[in-house]
Design a protein around this motif. Structure first.
Motif, PDB file in Angstrom:
ATOM      1  N   GLY A 397     103.192  79.630  33.590  1.00  0.00           N
ATOM      2  CA  GLY A 397     102.558  78.381  33.176  1.00  0.00           C
ATOM      3  C   GLY A 397     102.168  77.472  34.318  1.00  0.00           C
ATOM      4  N   ILE A 398     102.358  77.899  35.571  1.00  0.00           N
ATOM      5  CA  ILE A 398     101.996  77.083  36.733  1.00  0.00           C
ATOM      6  C   ILE A 398     100.943  77.826  37.548  1.00  0.00           C
ATOM      7  CG2 ILE A 398     102.808  75.997  38.877  1.00  0.00           C
ATOM      8  CD1 ILE A 398     105.529  75.687  37.614  1.00  0.00           C
ATOM      9  N   SER A 399      99.866  77.140  37.891  1.00  0.00           N
ATOM     10  CA  SER A 399      98.851  77.727  38.768  1.00  0.00           C
ATOM     11  C   SER A 399      99.219  77.452  40.221  1.00  0.00           C
ATOM     12  CB  SER A 399      97.472  77.151  38.456  1.00  0.00           C
ATOM     13  OG  SER A 399      97.476  75.744  38.618  1.00  0.00           O
ATOM     14  N   TRP A 400      98.754  78.331  41.135  1.00  0.00           N
ATOM     15  CA  TRP A 400      99.098  78.222  42.546  1.00  0.00           C
ATOM     16  C   TRP A 400      97.857  78.435  43.401  1.00  0.00           C
ATOM     17  CZ3 TRP A 400     103.942  76.888  44.179  1.00  0.00           C
ATOM     18  CH2 TRP A 400     104.968  76.949  43.212  1.00  0.00           C
ATOM     19  N   THR A 401      97.827  77.765  44.534  1.00  0.00           N
ATOM     20  CA  THR A 401      96.771  77.957  45.526  1.00  0.00           C
ATOM     21  C   THR A 401      97.409  78.049  46.908  1.00  0.00           C
ATOM     22  OG1 THR A 401      95.161  76.711  44.223  1.00  0.00           O
ATOM     23  CG2 THR A 401      94.681  77.001  46.566  1.00  0.00           C
ATOM     24  N   ALA A 402      97.071  79.094  47.649  1.00  0.00           N
ATOM     25  CA  ALA A 402      97.509  79.239  49.041  1.00  0.00           C
ATOM     26  C   ALA A 402      96.271  79.307  49.915  1.00  0.00           C
ATOM     27  CB  ALA A 402      98.356  80.492  49.219  1.00  0.00           C
ATOM     28  N   THR A 403      96.192  78.430  50.925  1.00  0.00           N
ATOM     29  CA  THR A 403      95.047  78.422  51.826  1.00  0.00           C
ATOM     30  C   THR A 403      95.401  79.116  53.135  1.00  0.00           C
ATOM     31  OG1 THR A 403      95.654  76.236  52.700  1.00  0.00           O
ATOM     32  CG2 THR A 403      94.154  76.295  50.818  1.00  0.00           C
ATOM     33  N   GLY A 426     100.042  73.864  40.866  1.00  0.00           N
ATOM     34  CA  GLY A 426      99.340  72.976  39.957  1.00  0.00           C
ATOM     35  C   GLY A 426     100.302  71.913  39.451  1.00  0.00           C
ATOM     36  N   SER A 427      99.786  70.977  38.685  1.00  0.00           N
ATOM     37  CA  SER A 427     100.636  69.926  38.142  1.00  0.00           C
ATOM     38  C   SER A 427     101.638  70.519  37.156  1.00  0.00           C
ATOM     39  CB  SER A 427      99.778  68.870  37.442  1.00  0.00           C
ATOM     40  OG  SER A 427     100.573  67.825  36.942  1.00  0.00           O
ATOM     41  N   SER A 428     102.915  70.169  37.348  1.00  0.00           N
ATOM     42  CA  SER A 428     103.993  70.700  36.524  1.00  0.00           C
ATOM     43  C   SER A 428     104.785  69.541  35.923  1.00  0.00           C
ATOM     44  CB  SER A 428     104.917  71.584  37.364  1.00  0.00           C
ATOM     45  OG  SER A 428     106.052  71.992  36.628  1.00  0.00           O
ATOM     46  N   ALA A 429     105.038  69.622  34.620  1.00  0.00           N
ATOM     47  CA  ALA A 429     105.783  68.554  33.960  1.00  0.00           C
ATOM     48  C   ALA A 429     107.265  68.656  34.256  1.00  0.00           C
ATOM     49  CB  ALA A 429     105.538  68.618  32.447  1.00  0.00           C
ATOM     50  N   ASN A 481     105.111  64.265  36.010  1.00  0.00           N
ATOM     51  CA  ASN A 481     104.297  65.379  36.503  1.00  0.00           C
ATOM     52  C   ASN A 481     104.385  65.460  38.022  1.00  0.00           C
ATOM     53  OD1 ASN A 481     103.442  65.929  33.904  1.00  0.00           O
ATOM     54  ND2 ASN A 481     101.625  64.647  34.072  1.00  0.00           N
ATOM     55  N   VAL A 482     104.541  66.667  38.548  1.00  0.00           N
ATOM     56  CA  VAL A 482     104.659  66.827  40.006  1.00  0.00           C
ATOM     57  C   VAL A 482     103.733  67.934  40.490  1.00  0.00           C
ATOM     58  CG1 VAL A 482     107.025  65.960  40.164  1.00  0.00           C
ATOM     59  CG2 VAL A 482     106.643  68.398  39.767  1.00  0.00           C
ATOM     60  N   GLY A 580      87.767  71.301  48.970  1.00  0.00           N
ATOM     61  CA  GLY A 580      89.207  71.271  48.813  1.00  0.00           C
ATOM     62  C   GLY A 580      89.645  71.811  47.468  1.00  0.00           C
ATOM     63  N   VAL A 581      90.927  71.581  47.142  1.00  0.00           N
ATOM     64  CA  VAL A 581      91.542  72.065  45.913  1.00  0.00           C
ATOM     65  C   VAL A 581      91.802  70.871  44.999  1.00  0.00           C
ATOM     66  CG1 VAL A 581      93.497  73.327  44.921  1.00  0.00           C
ATOM     67  CG2 VAL A 581      92.647  73.917  47.208  1.00  0.00           C
ATOM     68  N   TYR A 582      91.468  71.016  43.713  1.00  0.00           N
ATOM     69  CA  TYR A 582      91.631  69.939  42.738  1.00  0.00           C
ATOM     70  C   TYR A 582      92.266  70.486  41.459  1.00  0.00           C
ATOM     71  CZ  TYR A 582      88.426  67.506  45.847  1.00  0.00           C
ATOM     72  OH  TYR A 582      87.833  66.937  46.948  1.00  0.00           O
ATOM     73  N   ILE A 583      92.678  69.577  40.599  1.00  0.00           N
ATOM     74  CA  ILE A 583      93.320  69.933  39.341  1.00  0.00           C
ATOM     75  C   ILE A 583      92.467  69.414  38.189  1.00  0.00           C
ATOM     76  CG2 ILE A 583      95.354  69.588  37.882  1.00  0.00           C
ATOM     77  CD1 ILE A 583      96.902  69.114  40.567  1.00  0.00           C
ATOM     78  N   LEU A 584      92.158  70.286  37.221  1.00  0.00           N
ATOM     79  CA  LEU A 584      91.488  69.904  35.986  1.00  0.00           C
ATOM     80  C   LEU A 584      92.507  69.952  34.862  1.00  0.00           C
ATOM     81  CD1 LEU A 584      88.975  69.268  34.258  1.00  0.00           C
ATOM     82  CD2 LEU A 584      88.637  71.746  34.034  1.00  0.00           C
ATOM     83  N   LYS A 585      92.664  68.838  34.161  1.00  0.00           N
ATOM     84  CA  LYS A 585      93.581  68.768  33.029  1.00  0.00           C
ATOM     85  C   LYS A 585      92.770  68.574  31.760  1.00  0.00           C
ATOM     86  CE  LYS A 585      97.599  66.234  31.225  1.00  0.00           C
ATOM     87  NZ  LYS A 585      98.515  65.080  31.441  1.00  0.00           N
ATOM     88  N   LEU A 586      92.895  69.523  30.837  1.00  0.00           N
ATOM     89  CA  LEU A 586      92.234  69.440  29.534  1.00  0.00           C
ATOM     90  C   LEU A 586      93.313  69.190  28.495  1.00  0.00           C
ATOM     91  CD1 LEU A 586      89.732  72.420  29.848  1.00  0.00           C
ATOM     92  CD2 LEU A 586      89.364  70.020  30.436  1.00  0.00           C
ATOM     93  N   ASP A 587      93.409  67.941  28.026  1.00  0.00           N
ATOM     94  CA  ASP A 587      94.524  67.512  27.190  1.00  0.00           C
ATOM     95  C   ASP A 587      95.836  67.824  27.906  1.00  0.00           C
ATOM     96  OD1 ASP A 587      92.784  66.490  25.336  1.00  0.00           O
ATOM     97  OD2 ASP A 587      92.792  68.267  24.079  1.00  0.00           O
ATOM     98  N   GLN A 588      96.606  68.834  27.476  1.00  0.00           N
ATOM     99  CA  GLN A 588      97.891  69.130  28.113  1.00  0.00           C
ATOM    100  C   GLN A 588      97.863  70.362  29.004  1.00  0.00           C
ATOM    101  OE1 GLN A 588     100.380  66.943  27.879  1.00  0.00           O
ATOM    102  NE2 GLN A 588      98.961  65.743  26.633  1.00  0.00           N
ATOM    103  N   VAL A 589      96.691  70.980  29.182  1.00  0.00           N
ATOM    104  CA  VAL A 589      96.585  72.199  29.976  1.00  0.00           C
ATOM    105  C   VAL A 589      96.009  71.870  31.343  1.00  0.00           C
ATOM    106  CG1 VAL A 589      95.565  74.509  30.089  1.00  0.00           C
ATOM    107  CG2 VAL A 589      96.235  73.536  27.873  1.00  0.00           C
ATOM    108  N   THR A 590      96.643  72.334  32.425  1.00  0.00           N
ATOM    109  CA  THR A 590      96.167  72.079  33.779  1.00  0.00           C
ATOM    110  C   THR A 590      95.746  73.374  34.456  1.00  0.00           C
ATOM    111  OG1 THR A 590      98.395  72.234  34.710  1.00  0.00           O
ATOM    112  CG2 THR A 590      97.636  70.045  34.051  1.00  0.00           C
TER     113      THR A 590
END
Length: 596
Positions: A397-403, A426-429, A481-482, A580-590
């Motif tokens: 349930g968590i997305s990850w990005t490594a540069t 990604g953003s994690s509750a 959220n972190v 860069g890297v960004y986060i899209l949140k659709l209601d409760q899904v990131t």
């Protein structure tokens, strides 16, 4: 934004950098008298090192030690505080020279144009208002004053803009830096009109300077700079530059040492040219909650000069004031409902109407910290590859990005190996209590550390060496959220990362985590293509049920909020996102997405 320390803190911290008694003769003064005394203080000891001496000065004054901390030139026209810089300059070797496009070379940008004082000394070589900046952007800025841009004719790669003025009282062409450096620009100009106040009558105005010692600026420009000074507090980078400039030139910028001097001198000037209130803040919503806190977010208000702060009211009483478009109210009672509204303010003290009121109920008490909120074993990373690039994947349930990362090295089976880059969730509750991770230095190199950041703030370091090492950072204790990042401070060490986990903190629960996972599973979305192009995000999935889309940077700052985002199609137009890297949140899904 990275500048999170309040003025009162900075006043004590920065003043300690100046010699004892440096400003004693200014004590108790205000208005024109204070400005005149400061002019005397900062004129004494000022050594003219010559125009060519600026190249030498920049090797200590204009080095990036606070953003990427990579030893390159800190250029306010190309620095991206929350993303990857479009280009970098090596001190000394990338000096202009000639230029045709951004990224060719850096030169000497007079924040107050040198044409206004006929390139005369000592102004032409004064380090306190002459910055190392990209040659192309410097040329586009030309000798235009600084102000709020309405219609844009040029935008630099970090978002600095040239265009027609939207600032009250002036309709000509102006230049607008990004928010991160608006206060920096204001305090450099305040320095100039104070240090050289006795010469102002002999200078050209450039539609910005005044001809008298007080106030020293045209009213419209003064209102702009006061707003920028108040909305963009002093940063550590400014303090370090002021100290290095003092070492080089022998005098200081008093408005960095003591930011309250600005309002003591010009504060009474604020209302004279600005009676227009900011627009009402919209989109106020509860963005997160625990048993003892409620997080709020809203859309930015606009103002003819500039919004400086938002007053946040809870149950009808002022609770806090913030310069950002989000805040967290803590110290609340579990299972209790609270109501909130927001009021925008500008530098002149004008207030907007109240925003709409929203209610939020804190979670019930008895959440037990210690349950793992993240368990990343890197078994779902992309196929093994020795090529360094940006890698993305999801797990649990968590997305990850490594540069600047490769995927062919192992620790406990698969691992991600980062070179001059970072690993970011990604953003994690449900917050973070403690973090545990295993590392190993691969190939050649030297022992070092990762900086661990939560929502953009460093909370500790993780060491690495040629030995496999497991490290735990305890008592991080951030709720809500972190976004968690491990940033490699070395430009060459290649470090494998495996078995990364963190515990929940304050208000998280197994039930909440299960609900979030269920929502993620039942609402499946995909961004395509990723990286996005042409500032447009295309999304696949059951879009008609989505009520709100939000875009965040990796520091958790809200950049854009759109209600009913897919009512006219399957894409979202973004607002000039840099690389860069960004986060899209659709209601409760990131989800994470890339901009290149």
């Amino acid at each position: 934004m990275k500048k999170i320390i309040l003025f009162s803190v900075f006043a004590g911290l920065a003043h300690a950098q100046a010699p004892a008694g440096y400003y004693n003769s200014a004590n108790g003064l205000s208005g024109a008298a204070l400005k005149t005394e400061l002019s005397s203080i900062i004129s004494n000891g000022h050594m003219d090192r010559g125009y060519s001496g600026l190249w030498t000065a920049y090797k200590t004054t204009d080095i990036d030690k606070d953003y990427e901390n990579d030893g390159t030139i800190l250029d306010i026209y190309s620095e991206k505080p929350a993303g990857v810089d479009p280009y970098n300059y090596t001190p000394g070797s990338d000096q202009c020279g000639t230029y045709s496009t951004e990224g060719n070379c850096y030169n000497r940008e007079h924040i107050v144009p040198q044409s206004l004082f006929n390139q005369a000394s000592p102004m032409v070589a004064d380090i306190h208002f002459i910055r190392a900046t990209d040659g192309k952007v410097n040329g586009m800025r030309s000798n235009y004053p600084f102000g709020k841009v309405g219609s844009t004719s040029f935008t630099s790669q970090n978002g600095s803009k040239l265009g027609t003025s939207a600032s009250s009282g002036y309709s000509g062409t102006v230049f607008e830096p990004i928010d991160e450096f608006k206060g920096d620009v204001a305090r450099m100009i305040f320095y100039f009109v104070t240090r050289y106040q006795s010469k102002l009558s002999t200078f050209s105005s450039g539609n910005m300077l005044g001809s008298s010692t007080f106030p020293g600026l045209q009213t419209w420009e003064l209102n702009v700079l006061l707003a920028w000074h108040n909305q963009d507090p002093i940063s550590q980078a400014e303090i370090k530059r002021n100290n290095a400039s003092y070492t080089f030139q022998g005098n200081r910028n008093p408005f960095i040492d003591n930011p309250n001097y600005v309002n003591l001198i010009w504060g009474s000037q604020q209302p004279s040219g600005d009676t227009q209130a900011p627009t009402t803040a919209t989109g106020l919503n509860v963005s997160g909650k625990t048993s003892s806190s409620i997080s709020l977010a809203w859309n930015a208000s606009t103002d003819n000069v500039g919004v400086t702060a938002y007053n946040v009211y809870m149950n009808g009483s002022l609770q806090t004031t913030t310069s950002s478009t989000s805040t967290t109210i803590s110290g609340l009672t579990p299972s209790t409902t609270y109501s909130f509204y927001v009021v925008a303010k500008d530098a002149a003290g004008n207030s907007s109407s109240n925003s709409s009121t929203v209610s939020g109920t804190t979670n019930s008490g008895g959440t037990t910290p210690g349950t793992n909120c993240a368990n990343e074993n890197f078994e779902t990373i992309p196929a093994a590859s020795s090529t360094y690039s940006t890698k993305t994947w999801s797990n649990g349930g968590i997305s990850w990005t490594a540069t600047d990362a490769r995927t062919d090295q192992t620790l406990n089976n698969k691992a991600i190996t980062v070179r001059s880059g970072s690993l970011t969730s990604g953003s994690s509750a449900n917050g973070i209590g403690s973090l545990t991770v295993t590392t190993q230095l691969k190939f050649s190199g030297t022992n070092g550390t990762f900086d661990v950041k939560v929502n953009g703030t460093t909370v500790g370091t993780i060491p690495y060496s040629t030995s496999v090492t497991t490290t735990t950072i305890n008592n991080i204790n951030v709720s809500g959220n972190v976004v968690v990042s491990l940033v490699n401070s070395s430009a060459s060490n290649r470090v494998a990362i495996d078995d990364l986990s963190w515990t929940c903190y304050s208000g998280s629960s197994a039930r909440m985590a299960q609900n979030t996972a269920a929502e993620t599973t039942s609402n499946s979305f995909k961004i395509s293509p990723n990286p996005i192009t042409n500032q447009e995000i295309f999304v696949k999935g059951d879009l008609q049920k989505v009520k709100r889309a939000e875009i965040y940077n990796l520091q958790g700052k809200t950049l854009q909020t759109i209600d009913q985002p897919f009512r006219n199609g399957n894409s979202i137009k973004t607002r000039n996102l840099g690389q860069g890297v960004y986060i899209l949140k659709l209601d409760q899904v990131t989800m994470q997405f890339l901009v290149k």
